[in-house]
Motif scaffolding. Structure first.
Motif, PDB file in Angstrom:
ATOM      1  N   ASN A  25      18.995  21.274  87.101  1.00 25.69           N
ATOM      2  CA  ASN A  25      19.788  22.148  86.232  1.00 25.69           C
ATOM      3  C   ASN A  25      21.286  21.833  86.272  1.00 25.69           C
ATOM      4  O   ASN A  25      21.974  21.965  85.270  1.00 25.69           O
ATOM      5  N   VAL A  26      21.759  21.364  87.421  1.00 27.34           N
ATOM      6  CA  VAL A  26      23.158  20.922  87.501  1.00 27.34           C
ATOM      7  C   VAL A  26      23.355  19.677  86.642  1.00 27.34           C
ATOM      8  O   VAL A  26      24.343  19.553  85.908  1.00 27.34           O
ATOM      9  N   LEU A  30      25.903  19.480  83.550  1.00 24.85           N
ATOM     10  CA  LEU A  30      27.025  18.541  83.587  1.00 24.85           C
ATOM     11  C   LEU A  30      26.816  17.338  82.667  1.00 24.85           C
ATOM     12  O   LEU A  30      27.722  16.510  82.526  1.00 24.85           O
ATOM     13  N   GLN A  31      25.626  17.253  82.065  1.00 26.10           N
ATOM     14  CA  GLN A  31      25.285  16.151  81.162  1.00 26.10           C
ATOM     15  C   GLN A  31      25.448  14.792  81.853  1.00 26.10           C
ATOM     16  O   GLN A  31      26.028  13.857  81.316  1.00 26.10           O
ATOM     17  N   LYS A  32      24.899  14.728  83.059  1.00 26.32           N
ATOM     18  CA  LYS A  32      24.924  13.486  83.825  1.00 26.32           C
ATOM     19  C   LYS A  32      23.496  13.046  84.130  1.00 26.32           C
ATOM     20  O   LYS A  32      22.592  13.884  84.252  1.00 26.32           O
ATOM     21  N   PRO A  33      23.279  11.739  84.280  1.00 23.03           N
ATOM     22  CA  PRO A  33      21.942  11.272  84.681  1.00 23.03           C
ATOM     23  C   PRO A  33      21.583  11.811  86.065  1.00 23.03           C
ATOM     24  O   PRO A  33      22.438  11.934  86.939  1.00 23.03           O
ATOM     25  N   LEU A 137      25.368   4.735  79.060  1.00 21.17           N
ATOM     26  CA  LEU A 137      25.087   6.039  79.655  1.00 21.17           C
ATOM     27  C   LEU A 137      26.325   6.928  79.686  1.00 21.17           C
ATOM     28  O   LEU A 137      26.223   8.155  79.643  1.00 21.17           O
ATOM     29  N   ASP A 138      27.494   6.315  79.766  1.00 22.45           N
ATOM     30  CA  ASP A 138      28.748   7.076  79.725  1.00 22.45           C
ATOM     31  C   ASP A 138      29.057   7.570  78.319  1.00 22.45           C
ATOM     32  O   ASP A 138      29.303   8.756  78.089  1.00 22.45           O
ATOM     33  N   CYS A 177      26.018   9.458  88.558  1.00 19.03           N
ATOM     34  CA  CYS A 177      24.756  10.186  88.628  1.00 19.03           C
ATOM     35  C   CYS A 177      24.849  11.408  89.537  1.00 19.03           C
ATOM     36  O   CYS A 177      25.658  11.452  90.456  1.00 19.03           O
ATOM     37  N   ILE A 178      23.996  12.380  89.258  1.00 17.90           N
ATOM     38  CA  ILE A 178      23.685  13.429  90.227  1.00 17.90           C
ATOM     39  C   ILE A 178      22.508  12.898  91.044  1.00 17.90           C
ATOM     40  O   ILE A 178      21.522  12.418  90.482  1.00 17.90           O
ATOM     41  N   PHE A 179      22.598  12.958  92.362  1.00 19.18           N
ATOM     42  CA  PHE A 179      21.573  12.357  93.218  1.00 19.18           C
ATOM     43  C   PHE A 179      20.736  13.434  93.900  1.00 19.18           C
ATOM     44  O   PHE A 179      21.256  14.451  94.364  1.00 19.18           O
TER      45      PHE A 179
END
Length: 273
Positions: A25-26, A30-33, A137-138, A177-179
């Motif tokens: 959900n984060v 944040l619209q990040k992979p 991706l950016d 990325c969010i990891f």
């Protein structure tokens, strides 16, 4: 993140930990992979399917192989088909756009609705592969040189990337990325997972099977530790076979469902003897 359309929750077939739910959900907010790692069998690929189901989105899957190039995910120009059509006098050969085929990333960008894009096992490709995707991706766009067209995402896809940690990913890629690392389920979560598949499983069978399963995983010399899916299959086999579970560790019925290597089977039988 209270909007049901943008909040991922566990589904009838996929039970996620609170930490994993929060990471998904984060990443969406944040619209990040979202980069997912974890040992085989922890549900990395199934996560993308669950996210698509939970959010009511279409799933686009890009399976990465050792030979995969980033360009393939954007588009390919089918020059051979164009040459073939030209030789046989097909109409429209001068229209290059007819021979441009979008890849999975291009398909996700060009979709009329937001999709979930799974880039599965990114570490199978060469080391430059993740870096080659940084701009796309950016910026969520790419340029088709042959037709001088820019494909820009109509709706930013929810991007989920899985890795088996076979190779280190570049720092520049990781920063974007969010990891999340999916830990192997503990007994409490595993019980919940099994019951999503077999809600009426006999409690003693489940308890005894899980006890043997975690015992096998705890053996230091086991080369391929059994995964969640193998426990689920084993419980199903035990149910179908009507096997009494009183001597489950001693007799190890249908153990080939759980253990897939000869040397591991020998190790386990040696411990039992």
């Amino acid at each position: 993140m209270s909007d049901k359309k943008t909040t991922f929750t566990s589904t009838s077939q996929y039970v996620a930990s609170r930490e994993l739910l929060a990471s998904v959900n984060v990443a969406v907010a944040l619209q990040k992979p979202l980069l997912i790692k974890g040992e085989p069998g922890t549900g990395k690929t199934m996560l993308a399917q669950a996210v698509a189901e939970s959010l009511g989105k279409r799933l686009v899957i890009w399976n990465i192989k050792s030979t995969t190039k980033a360009q393939e995910g954007l588009y390919v120009y089918d020059t051979i088909q164009r040459l073939y059509d030209g030789q046989f006098g097909e109409e429209g050969v001068d229209d290059i756009a007819r021979y441009i085929k979008l890849g999975k990333l291009g398909e996700a960008f060009d979709s009329e609705e937001q999709v979930v894009l799974l880039i599965d096992e990114i570490d199978k490709a060469d080391l430059e592969f993740p870096n080659d995707l940084l701009w796309e991706l950016d910026q969520m766009e790419f340029y088709i040189h042959e037709t001088k067209r820019t494909v820009k995402a109509k709706h930013r896809p929810i991007v989920i990337i899985t890795s088996n940690a076979e190779k280190e990913l570049p720092d520049a890629f990781l920063r974007r990325c969010i990891f999340h690392y999916i830990d192997f389920p503990n007994a409490e979560l595993m019980e919940e997972i099994v019951k999503t598949h077999y809600p009426d499983v006999e409690e003693k069978l489940l308890k005894d099977a899980m006890e043997v399963f975690y015992w096998i995983r705890s053996i230091k010399d086991i080369r391929k530790k059994p995964s969640t899916s193998e426990l689920i299959d084993w419980i199903n086999a035990l149910q179908i076979g009507g096997i009494p579970t009183d001597r489950l560790r001693e007799e190890l019925p249908f153990i080939g469902v759980v253990v897939k290597k000869d040397e591991d089977l020998e190790t386990i039988r040696h411990r039992v003897d």
